[in-house]
Design an enzyme around this catalytic site. Structure first.
Site, PDB file in Angstrom:
ATOM      1  N   LYS A  48       0.840  -1.210   0.000  1.00  0.00           N
ATOM      2  CA  LYS A  48       0.000   0.000   0.000  1.00  0.00           C
ATOM      3  C   LYS A  48       0.866   1.248   0.000  1.00  0.00           C
ATOM      4  O   LYS A  48       0.532   2.237  -0.653  1.00  0.00           O
ATOM      5  CB  LYS A  48      -0.948  -0.004   1.205  1.00  0.00           C
ATOM      6  CG  LYS A  48      -2.080  -0.998   1.034  1.00  0.00           C
ATOM      7  CD  LYS A  48      -3.096  -0.900   2.149  1.00  0.00           C
ATOM      8  CE  LYS A  48      -4.236  -1.893   1.931  1.00  0.00           C
ATOM      9  NZ  LYS A  48      -5.138  -1.980   3.082  1.00  0.00           N
ATOM     10  N   LYS A  89      -5.759 -14.573  -9.511  1.00  0.00           N
ATOM     11  CA  LYS A  89      -7.044 -14.647  -8.820  1.00  0.00           C
ATOM     12  C   LYS A  89      -8.005 -13.564  -9.318  1.00  0.00           C
ATOM     13  O   LYS A  89      -7.580 -12.447  -9.591  1.00  0.00           O
ATOM     14  CB  LYS A  89      -6.767 -14.427  -7.323  1.00  0.00           C
ATOM     15  CG  LYS A  89      -7.806 -14.963  -6.396  1.00  0.00           C
ATOM     16  CD  LYS A  89      -7.392 -14.727  -4.960  1.00  0.00           C
ATOM     17  CE  LYS A  89      -7.917 -13.390  -4.479  1.00  0.00           C
ATOM     18  NZ  LYS A  89      -7.951 -13.231  -3.023  1.00  0.00           N
ATOM     19  N   LYS A 126     -11.492  -7.769  -7.014  1.00  0.00           N
ATOM     20  CA  LYS A 126     -12.288  -6.568  -7.268  1.00  0.00           C
ATOM     21  C   LYS A 126     -11.419  -5.385  -7.638  1.00  0.00           C
ATOM     22  O   LYS A 126     -11.902  -4.393  -8.160  1.00  0.00           O
ATOM     23  CB  LYS A 126     -13.241  -6.240  -6.118  1.00  0.00           C
ATOM     24  CG  LYS A 126     -12.699  -6.301  -4.732  1.00  0.00           C
ATOM     25  CD  LYS A 126     -13.812  -6.043  -3.720  1.00  0.00           C
ATOM     26  CE  LYS A 126     -13.719  -6.989  -2.551  1.00  0.00           C
ATOM     27  NZ  LYS A 126     -14.507  -6.930  -1.456  1.00  0.00           N
TER      28      LYS A 126
END
Ligand code: AMP
Ligand code: TRP
Length: 361
Positions: free
Chosen positions: A120, A224, A227
């Protein structure tokens, strides 16, 4: 405390998710649908973690709306509010309080080493380099992309997550692979606290559902389905309309050749067969046989219909629920009451052990 038929306390399951937009078919088949099957045998708490959501830039109106969309999707996917407690993290006093106590027992270095923190920070334009000779990591601005600083909340994120879990003395925590490291930290913090102040916390175990399928990206079946994928066609959302489903499945990457077989060197076809099998309940060999001599086009068009049909009741239920804010609020109020009752007991115990004086009644 909820008990089973023989009078034994049911194991406590807790999991939480950030209130971010629409759930994916991966969330549904790999997680939520399986959670809904364990409600009878466990005492279940599902948290929507809005305190975590503000560790990255967020807009108040969007955050508020996302909480309702999230709870409506959970219920639509089968998390029956009669059988589990669904709550919003900020409604329950104790998450931040316990997080503070744990923060004071967590070395900064352990937090700086968390993979997700480093990822992040990198997204905010920082390069995090290790091995600087001491416990600290070095943060280098990467030019104009870098923002003023990394907020302390992002660093402390895993401690708040540990508090979410330990506040309920959860036995089992269903989490995805990317959260394993955070759960490991939570276990370490619990063990350390128990050692320092005497037995207080249950050491939580990761819960891996037996039947959970791993759904891969439609654009790159070696990754994978997620979203946060930037490619629109990569991810199916549970609220996608049939037309969108057909388009996305139609453009899904398949493999060279034409045989419909679930083999590892055909990851695209394998993924489509996995979705087909998870939704239809049919074993993969039976599906392979059904498609013997047929082409990818037929597989894709049949699969599109199966997905559209399976998600139709979810979509319909969602549409009703999202109109009924009063009902959603009542579910969250019941959830918060039950969560608060359990959380309060554990937080009081922690406060006593740490040496905070009791307030006179
Ligand atoms: P996330 O969306 O990453 O926060 O994950 C929430 C839950 O959904 C976790 O339990 C994940 O393991 C599960 N999950 C997310 N994406 C997938 C996927 N593509 N296939 C299977 N399970 C998934
Ligand atoms: N960090 C988790 C995620 O991003 C969400 C989360 C917060 C969580 N607190 C938790 C998950 C407690 C399980 C238990 O997916």
């Amino acid at each position: 405390m909820e008990k089973d038929n023989s009078g034994k306390p049911k194991p406590v399951i807790l999991t939480c998710a950030q209130p971010t937009g629409s759930l994916t078919l991966g969330n549904y088949l790999g997680a939520i649908r399986n959670w809904s099957e364990m409600l009878d045998e466990h005492e279940c708490y599902f948290g929507i973690v809005d305190l975590h959501a503000i560790t990255t830039p967020s807009q108040p109106a969007v955050l508020r709306q996302n909480v309702f969309e999230c709870i409506a999707q959970y219920i639509a996917c089968g998390l029956d509010p009669q059988k589990c407690h669904q709550f919003v993290q900020s409604h329950v006093m104790g998450h931040t309080e316990l997080a503070w106590v744990l923060t004071c027992n967590t070395p900064i270095g352990e937090l700086q080493r968390m993979t997700q923190f480093k990822d992040k920070a990198a997204k905010l334009g920082f390069k995090v380099s290790e091995n600087t000779g001491n416990d600290d990591l070095k943060f280098e601005h990467q030019g104009a992309r870098a923002q003023a600083s990394i907020n302390a909340g992002l660093l402390c994120y895993p401690v708040l997550m540990a508090a979410d879990i330990l506040l309920y003395n959860a036995d089992l925590v269903p989490v995805g692979e990317d959260q394993r490291q955070h759960l490991e930290l939570c276990r370490d913090l619990a063990q350390r606290f128990n050692h320092q102040y005497s037995e207080t916390f249950t050491i939580p175990e990761p819960y891996v559902p037996k039947t959970g399928a791993r759904i891969m990206s439609l654009a790159d079946p070696t990754r994978k389905m997620s979203k946060s994928d930037e490619n629109e066609r990569a991810t199916l959302y549970i609220l996608d309309e049939p037309d969108r489903i057909r388009k996305k499945i139609g453009s899904a990457v398949t493999d060279s050749g034409s045989e419909i077989k679930a083999v590892s060197d055909k990851p695209g076809v394998l993924n489509l067969l996995t979705i087909y099998s998870s939704l239809s309940g049919k074993p993969i060999p039976e599906i392979e046989e059904h498609f013997l001599g047929k082409g990818y086009g037929e597989l894709k068009s049949e699969l599109s219909e199966i997905i559209a049909e399976s998600l139709e009741p979810v979509r319909a239920k969602y549409k009703d629920l999202i109109q009924d804010k009063a009902y959603l609020k009542s579910v969250l109020a019941e959830g918060a009451d039950a969560a608060q009752k359990r959380a309060y007991k554990i937080l009081s115990k922690v406060y006593r052990k740490v040496g905070f004086p009791e307030r006179a009644k």
